[in-house]
Motif scaffolding. Structure first.
Motif, PDB file in Angstrom:
ATOM      1  N   SER A   1      47.193  -3.955  -9.202  1.00 55.36           N
ATOM      2  CA  SER A   1      48.401  -4.328  -9.489  1.00 55.36           C
ATOM      3  C   SER A   1      48.795  -4.113  -7.784  1.00 55.36           C
ATOM      4  N   LYS A   2      49.692  -3.079  -7.556  1.00 51.60           N
ATOM      5  CA  LYS A   2      50.049  -3.390  -6.645  1.00 51.60           C
ATOM      6  C   LYS A   2      48.998  -3.473  -5.176  1.00 51.60           C
TER       7      LYS A   2
ATOM      8  N   ASN B 204      56.811   6.450  -6.357  1.00 50.25           N
ATOM      9  CA  ASN B 204      57.221   5.207  -7.360  1.00 50.25           C
ATOM     10  C   ASN B 204      58.488   6.437  -7.504  1.00 50.25           C
TER      11      ASN B 204
ATOM     12  N   ASP C  94      47.541  10.066  -9.112  1.00 49.58           N
ATOM     13  CA  ASP C  94      47.891   8.143  -9.517  1.00 49.58           C
ATOM     14  C   ASP C  94      48.001   7.501  -7.881  1.00 49.58           C
TER      15      ASP C  94
ATOM     16  N   TYR D 199      49.579   3.333  -5.690  1.00 50.12           N
ATOM     17  CA  TYR D 199      50.336   2.727  -4.332  1.00 50.12           C
ATOM     18  C   TYR D 199      49.892   2.920  -2.861  1.00 50.12           C
TER      19      TYR D 199
ATOM     20  N   TYR E 267      57.142   8.466 -11.136  1.00 50.43           N
ATOM     21  CA  TYR E 267      57.400   7.115 -12.000  1.00 50.43           C
ATOM     22  C   TYR E 267      57.274   7.392 -13.449  1.00 50.43           C
TER      23      TYR E 267
ATOM     24  N   LEU F 151      60.117  -0.846 -14.440  1.00 52.00           N
ATOM     25  CA  LEU F 151      60.152   0.769 -13.152  1.00 52.00           C
ATOM     26  C   LEU F 151      59.147   0.204 -12.409  1.00 52.00           C
TER      27      LEU F 151
ATOM     28  N   GLY G  19      44.895  -0.999 -15.834  1.00 53.30           N
ATOM     29  CA  GLY G  19      45.788  -0.627 -15.474  1.00 53.30           C
ATOM     30  C   GLY G  19      45.269   1.069 -14.807  1.00 53.30           C
TER      31      GLY G  19
HETATM   32  C1  LIG Z   1      53.472   4.929  -9.126  1.00 53.00           C
HETATM   33  C2  LIG Z   1      53.121   4.060 -10.816  1.00 53.00           C
HETATM   34  N1  LIG Z   1      51.849   4.696 -11.505  1.00 53.00           N
HETATM   35  C3  LIG Z   1      51.507   3.382 -12.021  1.00 53.00           C
HETATM   36  C4  LIG Z   1      51.619   2.333 -12.061  1.00 53.00           C
HETATM   37  C5  LIG Z   1      51.260   1.471 -13.307  1.00 53.00           C
HETATM   38  O1  LIG Z   1      50.367   0.884 -13.352  1.00 53.00           O
HETATM   39  P1  LIG Z   1      49.230  -1.042 -13.791  1.00 53.00           P
HETATM   40  O2  LIG Z   1      49.793  -1.643 -13.981  1.00 53.00           O
HETATM   41  O3  LIG Z   1      48.390  -0.319 -12.799  1.00 53.00           O
HETATM   42  O4  LIG Z   1      48.886   0.340 -14.746  1.00 53.00           O
HETATM   43  C6  LIG Z   1      52.327   2.317 -11.732  1.00 53.00           C
HETATM   44  C7  LIG Z   1      53.965   0.503 -12.548  1.00 53.00           C
HETATM   45  O5  LIG Z   1      54.733   0.610 -11.588  1.00 53.00           O
HETATM   46  C8  LIG Z   1      53.641   3.171 -10.961  1.00 53.00           C
HETATM   47  O6  LIG Z   1      54.363   2.262 -10.105  1.00 53.00           O
END
Ligand SMILES: Cc1ncc(COP(=O)(O)O)c(C=O)c1O
Lengths: 388, 160
Positions: free
Chosen positions: A235-236, A175, A203, A206, A125, B160, A99
């Motif tokens: 993930s997203k 986020n 990061d 998104y 986040y 979150l 992740g």
């Molecule tokens: C801004 C942000 N960075 C990282 C992550 C973590 O994502 P990952 O599933 O790739 O670990 C999230 C997850 O909600 C997020 O919102």
């Protein structure tokens, strides 16, 4: 009798489970709750990606991969970054991680010595602050402002920099605010960083989810590539939250060191997920575009809905969250969310979960069908009426 | 805009013109005009609700009936299909490739009702040379909507 609290390392002990954990627990166990509260897509992983994962298991790919990840996947990641964001990396400059989360942790741990300062713009986040503390670093919070659309400004950044500053976390698209840094915004940031040795941990989880604007990676800004650790993941963009796959890309000198921690802490990212991710990067542009189009419809719908209810909500340009102001109600973010949950069984996240500067806002995710969003907005409308 | 409207309505025909307009970022009158054009050109044929019929009436049954035809003079597949489609019990009629010519879906209040429809109405049509009736035992998915289990998608209410 063991006193466990004495056993726990101070940096860990001081990291309290996030303050709203209790609120979350209540919402998660309450009956009949309609939620706008999650940070993950409702879409299932596109079928051909799942299928690629299943086939990799059928073929018996069940062992460790190289620490840094499959060569083939790292190559696809490089092609993807070039194709989508015009940033050029070689496979040696990419580390496949569990992740984006792991990549953020490893990047911070690799560069942060005790006492080093890491600049963190908020609302953002939740992981950056605890990760910094657990690495022995000192989080330096910048409260970005609603007037600036929660974007980080050069001025704010300049004011936060000291001799101890080691890194800047750049968490955009954001986020919870949905803010996106445009090329011009990034150029202004680059102007500040150019004469420093500050590393930008970007990061970009998104990056695929932007509306009407294209995501620009800070690494694409002149003289930024050498000071940027680009973090992204599956993930997203590909609705692959449960597959736990992300990556870091950056100068070999940095990636090599980050890989050392990864090698001892993790060994390698899940093999099945790596095989699935190759398929995602090779053949899912169409699926991603469809999901983005769907999010975009929901985004317009929910923003319009909040504004009609009298909760000022700017159009977020990225991610999948609306961040309306609830200041007008006179309630604090937490009060608003708790009362909304108890009286109407609608779950949203208080802005303060993402830092003090989130006070006066709530985060409403639009990873839900229009029908679901409609019902939630209706109940929020009733709640607001009853407040009057 | 046409494709997007169709995509939205296909998933949820209850959306109002205004809601569709908001979601697409266009004016309500544009949406209204486009939907009128879609109706006029016969692309949009109607709006229906997906109902789990077994949950409403436990005895209700449906069957797929494979129909074999020998076209007679002046009575081609289309004419026979139209004739069959005219029955209110008939939900769907398709021209098929393979072992049968038409596939007809019929619904009724009971097994007997469907069986007698096949025997007394379908089988006696002049061009029909044979039928094979398959009763539907259970519906798992219809019109893209799953009809089993609850709707819980496995996500928590807050994260979150
Ligand atoms: C801004 C942000 N960075 C990282 C992550 C973590 O994502 P990952 O599933 O790739 O670990 C999230 C997850 O909600 C997020 O919102």
């Amino acid at each position: 009798m063991i006193d466990y609290s004495k056993l726990i390392a101070p940096a860990v002990k001081e990291t309290r489970p996030s303050g709203i954990r209790r609120f979350f627990d209540i919402a998660n166990t309450m009956e009949g709750v309609i939620s706008l509260g999650v940070g993950e897509p409702d879409f299932r992983t596109p079928w051909q990606i799942r299928s690629a994962g299943i086939n990799s298991l059928r073929r018996g790919h069940t062992r460790y991969t190289a620490n840094r990840g499959l060569e083939e996947l790292r190559l696809e990641i490089c092609r993807y970054l070039e194709r989508r964001y015009e940033v050029t990396y070689a496979p040696e400059e990419v580390l496949v991680t569990v992740g984006g989360s792991e990549a953020i942790d490893m990047a911070v741990r690799a560069i942060c010595a005790p006492g080093d300062e890491i600049i963190i713009p908020q609302p953002s986040y939740v992981c950056y602050e605890p990760i910094t503390r657990m690495a022995g670093g000192v989080p330096v919070i910048i409260n970005t402002r609603a007037e600036n659309g929660f974007k980080l400004t050069a001025q704010e950044l300049r004011a936060a920099i000291t001799e101890k500053t080691k890194a800047l976390i750049l968490p955009y698209p954001s986020n919870p605010t949905g803010a996106v840094m445009r090329r011009g915004d990034l150029e202004a940031i680059a102007e500040v960083l150019r004469d420093t040795d500050i590393i930008c941990i970007s990061d970009e989880i998104y990056s695929e989810l932007t509306y009407g604007v294209r995501h620009v990676s800070p690494a694409a800004i002149p003289e930024m590539r050498e000071r940027t650790i680009l973090i992204n993941g599956f993930s997203k963009a590909f609705s692959m939250t449960g597959w736990r796959l992300g990556y870091a890309a950056g100068p070999t000198e940095l990636i090599r060191e980050i890989t050392k921690i990864h090698q001892y802490a993790i060994m390698c990212a899940p093999t099945v997920s790596q095989h699935a991710a190759i398929e995602a990067l090779r053949s899912c542009d169409g699926e991603v575009a469809l999901m983005v189009e769907e999010y975009d419809m929901r985004r317009r719908f929910i923003v319009d809905g909040f504004n009609k209810l009298g909760l000022d909500c700017r159009e977020p340009s990225g991610a999948f969250y609306a961040f309306p102001s609830i200041a007008k109600t006179g309630l604090s973010s937490e009060e608003f969310c708790e009362r909304l949950l108890y009286s109407k069984r609608v779950a949203v996240v208080p802005g303060t979960a993402f830092g003090d500067s989130g006070e006066g806002f709530i985060r409403a995710s639009y990873c839900y069908s229009l029908e679901h969003i409609k019902e939630a907005l209706y109940r929020i409308g009733e709640f607001l009426e009853e407040l009057k | 805009m046409r494709t997007e409207i169709l995509r939205l309505l296909e998933k949820n025909a209850r959306l109002t013109d205004g809601e569709i307009a908001t979601a697409l970022g266009v004016s309500e009158s544009e949406v209204r005009a486009e939907i009128a054009a879609l109706r006029e050109s016969g692309i949009i044929r109607g709006y229906k609700c997906v109902i789990d019929r077994a949950a409403v009436d436990r005895d209700a049954v449906s069957a797929n009936i494979e129909v074999k035809l020998t076209p007679k003079a002046g009575l081609g597949f289309d004419e026979v299909a139209e004739q069959i489609a005219a029955y209110p019990q008939v939900d769907a009629v398709y021209l098929m490739s393979g072992s049968c010519d038409l596939l007809v879906t019929v619904s009724g209040k009971s097994f007997r009702e469907v069986a007698s429809f096949v025997a007394e109405e379908l089988a006696v049509i002049d061009s029909v040379t044979g039928t094979a009736t398959q009763f539907i035992m259970r519906r798992y998915k219809e019109f893209g909507v799953t009809l089993f289990g609850d709707e819980d998608d496995g996500r928590s209410k807050l994260s979150l």
